[in-house]
Design a protein around this motif. Structure first.
Motif, PDB file in Angstrom:
ATOM      1  N   MET A   1      -7.447  -2.819   0.971  1.00 14.86           N
ATOM      2  CA  MET A   1      -6.352  -2.345   0.123  1.00 14.86           C
ATOM      3  C   MET A   1      -5.488  -3.529  -0.302  1.00 14.86           C
ATOM      4  N   HIS A   2      -5.238  -3.686  -1.603  1.00  8.52           N
ATOM      5  CA  HIS A   2      -4.413  -4.780  -2.098  1.00  8.52           C
ATOM      6  C   HIS A   2      -2.949  -4.543  -1.755  1.00  8.52           C
ATOM      7  N   SER A   3      -2.235  -5.662  -1.549  1.00  3.60           N
ATOM      8  CA  SER A   3      -0.813  -5.564  -1.256  1.00  3.60           C
ATOM      9  C   SER A   3      -0.056  -5.012  -2.465  1.00  3.60           C
ATOM     10  N   LYS A   4       0.883  -4.107  -2.218  1.00  7.56           N
ATOM     11  CA  LYS A   4       1.653  -3.470  -3.275  1.00  7.56           C
ATOM     12  C   LYS A   4       3.146  -3.751  -3.093  1.00  7.56           C
TER      13      LYS A   4
ATOM     14  N   ARG B   1       3.735  -3.401   7.759  1.00  6.83           N
ATOM     15  CA  ARG B   1       2.762  -4.040   8.664  1.00  6.83           C
ATOM     16  C   ARG B   1       1.389  -4.172   8.001  1.00  6.83           C
ATOM     17  N   GLU B   2       1.116  -3.288   7.043  1.00  3.37           N
ATOM     18  CA  GLU B   2      -0.150  -3.369   6.312  1.00  3.37           C
ATOM     19  C   GLU B   2      -0.106  -4.412   5.199  1.00  3.37           C
ATOM     20  N   GLY B   3       1.031  -5.105   5.066  1.00  2.00           N
ATOM     21  CA  GLY B   3       1.117  -6.197   4.100  1.00  2.00           C
ATOM     22  C   GLY B   3       1.807  -5.862   2.804  1.00  2.00           C
ATOM     23  N   HIS B   4       2.385  -4.657   2.683  1.00  2.00           N
ATOM     24  CA  HIS B   4       3.071  -4.282   1.459  1.00  2.00           C
ATOM     25  C   HIS B   4       4.529  -4.744   1.495  1.00  2.00           C
ATOM     26  N   TYR B   5       5.051  -5.110   0.343  1.00  2.00           N
ATOM     27  CA  TYR B   5       6.447  -5.532   0.214  1.00  2.00           C
ATOM     28  C   TYR B   5       7.279  -4.306  -0.128  1.00  2.00           C
ATOM     29  N   CYS B   6       8.234  -3.950   0.733  1.00  2.00           N
ATOM     30  CA  CYS B   6       8.959  -2.683   0.611  1.00  2.00           C
ATOM     31  C   CYS B   6      10.456  -2.903   0.407  1.00  2.00           C
ATOM     32  N   THR B   7      11.007  -2.201  -0.553  1.00  2.00           N
ATOM     33  CA  THR B   7      12.452  -2.169  -0.780  1.00  2.00           C
ATOM     34  C   THR B   7      12.922  -0.727  -0.627  1.00  2.00           C
ATOM     35  N   VAL B   8      13.996  -0.549   0.122  1.00  2.00           N
ATOM     36  CA  VAL B   8      14.509   0.783   0.457  1.00  2.00           C
ATOM     37  C   VAL B   8      15.904   0.960  -0.133  1.00  2.00           C
TER      38      VAL B   8
ATOM     39  N   ASP C   1       7.078 -15.038   9.926  1.00  2.00           N
ATOM     40  CA  ASP C   1       7.228 -15.685   8.619  1.00  2.00           C
ATOM     41  C   ASP C   1       8.623 -15.395   8.077  1.00  2.00           C
ATOM     42  N   LEU C   2       9.579 -16.271   8.421  1.00  2.00           N
ATOM     43  CA  LEU C   2      10.959 -16.054   8.019  1.00  2.00           C
ATOM     44  C   LEU C   2      11.194 -16.325   6.543  1.00  2.00           C
ATOM     45  N   ALA C   3      10.182 -16.827   5.847  1.00  2.00           N
ATOM     46  CA  ALA C   3      10.318 -17.071   4.411  1.00  2.00           C
ATOM     47  C   ALA C   3       9.898 -15.864   3.578  1.00  2.00           C
ATOM     48  N   SER C   4       9.307 -14.863   4.220  1.00  2.00           N
ATOM     49  CA  SER C   4       8.755 -13.727   3.482  1.00  2.00           C
ATOM     50  C   SER C   4       9.393 -12.417   3.946  1.00  2.00           C
ATOM     51  N   PRO C   5      10.405 -11.941   3.214  1.00  2.00           N
ATOM     52  CA  PRO C   5      10.989 -10.644   3.584  1.00  2.00           C
ATOM     53  C   PRO C   5       9.977  -9.521   3.389  1.00  2.00           C
ATOM     54  N   ALA C   6       9.759  -8.705   4.421  1.00  2.00           N
ATOM     55  CA  ALA C   6       8.810  -7.592   4.336  1.00  2.00           C
ATOM     56  C   ALA C   6       9.498  -6.305   3.915  1.00  2.00           C
ATOM     57  N   ILE C   7      10.766  -6.129   4.342  1.00  2.00           N
ATOM     58  CA  ILE C   7      11.522  -4.919   4.012  1.00  2.00           C
ATOM     59  C   ILE C   7      12.948  -5.318   3.636  1.00  2.00           C
TER      60      ILE C   7
ATOM     61  N   LYS D   1      -3.441   7.613  11.751  1.00  2.00           N
ATOM     62  CA  LYS D   1      -4.373   8.377  10.916  1.00  2.00           C
ATOM     63  C   LYS D   1      -3.680   8.971   9.689  1.00  2.00           C
ATOM     64  N   VAL D   2      -2.511   9.532   9.885  1.00  2.00           N
ATOM     65  CA  VAL D   2      -1.829  10.228   8.794  1.00  2.00           C
ATOM     66  C   VAL D   2      -1.415   9.250   7.695  1.00  2.00           C
ATOM     67  N   ILE D   3      -0.737   8.170   8.067  1.00  2.00           N
ATOM     68  CA  ILE D   3      -0.229   7.249   7.052  1.00  2.00           C
ATOM     69  C   ILE D   3      -1.355   6.456   6.404  1.00  2.00           C
ATOM     70  N   ALA D   4      -2.344   6.061   7.177  1.00  4.34           N
ATOM     71  CA  ALA D   4      -3.472   5.316   6.593  1.00  4.34           C
ATOM     72  C   ALA D   4      -4.203   6.160   5.577  1.00  4.34           C
ATOM     73  N   GLY D   5      -4.463   7.441   5.887  1.00  2.00           N
ATOM     74  CA  GLY D   5      -5.149   8.312   4.950  1.00  2.00           C
ATOM     75  C   GLY D   5      -4.341   8.572   3.699  1.00  2.00           C
ATOM     76  N   TYR D   6      -3.045   8.727   3.866  1.00  2.51           N
ATOM     77  CA  TYR D   6      -2.174   8.995   2.726  1.00  2.51           C
ATOM     78  C   TYR D   6      -2.049   7.765   1.819  1.00  2.51           C
ATOM     79  N   ALA D   7      -1.895   6.586   2.435  1.00  2.00           N
ATOM     80  CA  ALA D   7      -1.778   5.365   1.666  1.00  2.00           C
ATOM     81  C   ALA D   7      -3.027   5.098   0.843  1.00  2.00           C
ATOM     82  N   GLU D   8      -4.170   5.393   1.442  1.00  2.00           N
ATOM     83  CA  GLU D   8      -5.433   5.192   0.720  1.00  2.00           C
ATOM     84  C   GLU D   8      -5.499   6.099  -0.513  1.00  2.00           C
ATOM     85  N   TYR D   9      -5.014   7.316  -0.373  1.00  2.00           N
ATOM     86  CA  TYR D   9      -5.013   8.247  -1.506  1.00  2.00           C
ATOM     87  C   TYR D   9      -3.967   7.821  -2.565  1.00  2.00           C
ATOM     88  N   ALA D  10      -2.780   7.476  -2.127  1.00  2.00           N
ATOM     89  CA  ALA D  10      -1.687   7.199  -3.059  1.00  2.00           C
ATOM     90  C   ALA D  10      -1.888   5.893  -3.807  1.00  2.00           C
ATOM     91  N   PHE D  11      -2.508   4.918  -3.157  1.00  2.00           N
ATOM     92  CA  PHE D  11      -2.593   3.603  -3.769  1.00  2.00           C
ATOM     93  C   PHE D  11      -3.879   3.450  -4.575  1.00  2.00           C
TER      94      PHE D  11
END
Length: 417
Positions: A1-4, A33-40, A73-79, A407-417
């Motif tokens: 899955m590519h980073s989003k 944790r799966e490598g996506h850049y998230c803003t809340v 990696d303090l140079a890369s904000p994840a959230i 299981k729940v989030i991995a399956g959902y992310a695969e469908y949504a992305f």
């Protein structure tokens, strides 16, 4: 899955300990944790106390920003988390909740317009309802920036407000439902947490709705032996029988029934009813307990996460209570954790509801008609005297097979992305 690049908009988030805020926080953590850049974009934590909590009590009149970096990696904000001010009522009546939602939507809109619309595009905007109006912000971002819009419905808010008579004006309900239809029409993906809610949402929009159930971390919440020892840890006698309600104390649950049932069973010396949680109706329940001079009802605050597995395992019976007109609109979030610890739960649900059908088909709880105090009393007495090993086993198995967070989030992310 590519980073989003993911933009999340929701009124509840960490560090709220229960309910929608907890699920939202866990979902964003997992995606990061799966490598996506998230803003809340969210509010200051207030639930279930209905009061802004530490360490945010000095900040809620303006916007703030928090950054969580990728591990190592303090140079890369994840959230990135933007918190917005909003009105928080002391007592969440229908009108007060509408004002809470409106003020958060307005402040979230200003933040979105000022800080995010002119920055690098997000691939996906996720909006979690309630509050349902946030979907309008998802549509705005989609139309201006071309992102995919995912609308996840945790609570059919308008239906609940109408059915529980929290909003009495038919004209207001009609206008709110029209706004909801507009949001559903413009969402690229719609999801919800139970088959019953999916059925109702499908009837509103004639579109496919994806099942995205609430989850539980089965590695953190699991069955423990030696219940007598656990009871001592929380200042109960090893011989006590514990009937536990743990969660938000609000109007949907009909919790006054617990107090009246405790009165009916006060002649059982080793039976304790424990009400654990916060909410606008806690004081009323406490007053009722004092009025009836009950010594077999104990009020506790919500337990910290590191104690929660022990605390839930201590209980002989868990109560999952709702009023009849809410039992197919809201899937109780507390039930996932009870199932994960293999708890024996007594659940109020209408026979035609998806919740009833789910529990019945998997034999993982005791079902009772809502708003029927005598039936609930009989179910408690019966369950205390029964061998419930099959419920323990079935509850844990269901959590492992269908509710695991991975299981729940991995399956959902695969469908949504």
């Amino acid at each position: 899955m590519h980073s989003k690049r993911i933009l999340f908009i929701g009124g509840n988030y960490y560090p709220e300990p229960i309910g929608i805020g907890k699920y939202n926080g866990e979902m964003i953590d997992m995606l990061a944790r799966e490598g996506h850049y998230c803003t809340v974009i969210t509010s200051y934590p207030y639930y279930p106390q209905w009061k802004v909590q530490q360490p945010y009590t000095q900040k809620p009149i303006w916007f703030t920003k928090e950054v969580k970096y990728a591990e190592g990696d303090l140079a890369s904000p994840a959230i990135q988390v933007y918190r917005c001010p909003q009105y928080i009522p002391d007592r969440p009546t229908g009108k007060a909740r509408m004002l809470l939602d409106l003020t958060f939507c307005l402040s979230a809109f200003f933040l979105l317009a000022a800080c995010l619309l002119f920055k690098k595009k997000y691939d996906l905007v996720i909006v979690v309802a309630p509050c349902f109006q946030l979907g309008l912000l998802g549509i705005l971002y989609k139309k201006l920036k071309g992102a995919k819009f995912l609308y996840h419905i945790q609570d059919l808010q308008i239906d609940c407000a109408r059915d529980l008579n929290m909003i009495k004006s038919r004209k207001v309900i009609y206008l709110l439902l029209q706004a909801e239809k507009y949001i559903l029409r413009n969402a690229d993906i719609i999801s919800s947490i139970s088959p019953g809610m999916i059925k109702k949402i499908t009837g509103k929009c004639n579109k496919d709705v994806v099942l995205f159930p609430n989850w539980v971390d089965t590695s953190i919440y699991f069955p423990l032996d030696e219940r007598a020892t656990l009871k001592k840890e929380f200042n109960f006698a090893p011989t006590d029988k514990i009937v536990l309600y743990s969660g938000a104390i609000g109007e949907k649950q009909g919790l006054e029934n617990i107090i009246h049932i405790a009165k009916s069973l006060e002649h059982f010396n080793n039976l304790k009813f424990v009400i654990c949680g916060s909410g606008p109706y806690r004081d009323a329940l406490h007053t009722l307990q004092k009025t009836l001079s009950l010594k077999n009802v104990v009020f506790l605050q919500l337990q910290p996460p590191h104690k929660l597995n022990h605390f839930l395992n201590m209980a002989d019976i868990h109560l999952v209570l709702q009023k009849s007109n809410a039992s197919d609109l809201v899937m109780p979030s507390k039930l996932t954790t009870i199932l994960s610890v293999g708890g024996v739960s007594i659940i109020t649900a209408n026979k035609n509801s998806s919740l009833y059908q789910l529990v019945e088909s998997n034999k993982m709880g005791v079902l009772v008609e809502p708003d029927n105090r005598s039936e609930l009393l009989a179910a408690i007495e019966r369950t205390l005297n029964n061998d419930n090993a099959h419920i323990n086993k079935n509850a844990r198995a269901y959590a492992e097979n269908f509710l695991s967070i991975q299981k729940v989030i991995a399956g959902y992310a695969e469908y949504a992305f």
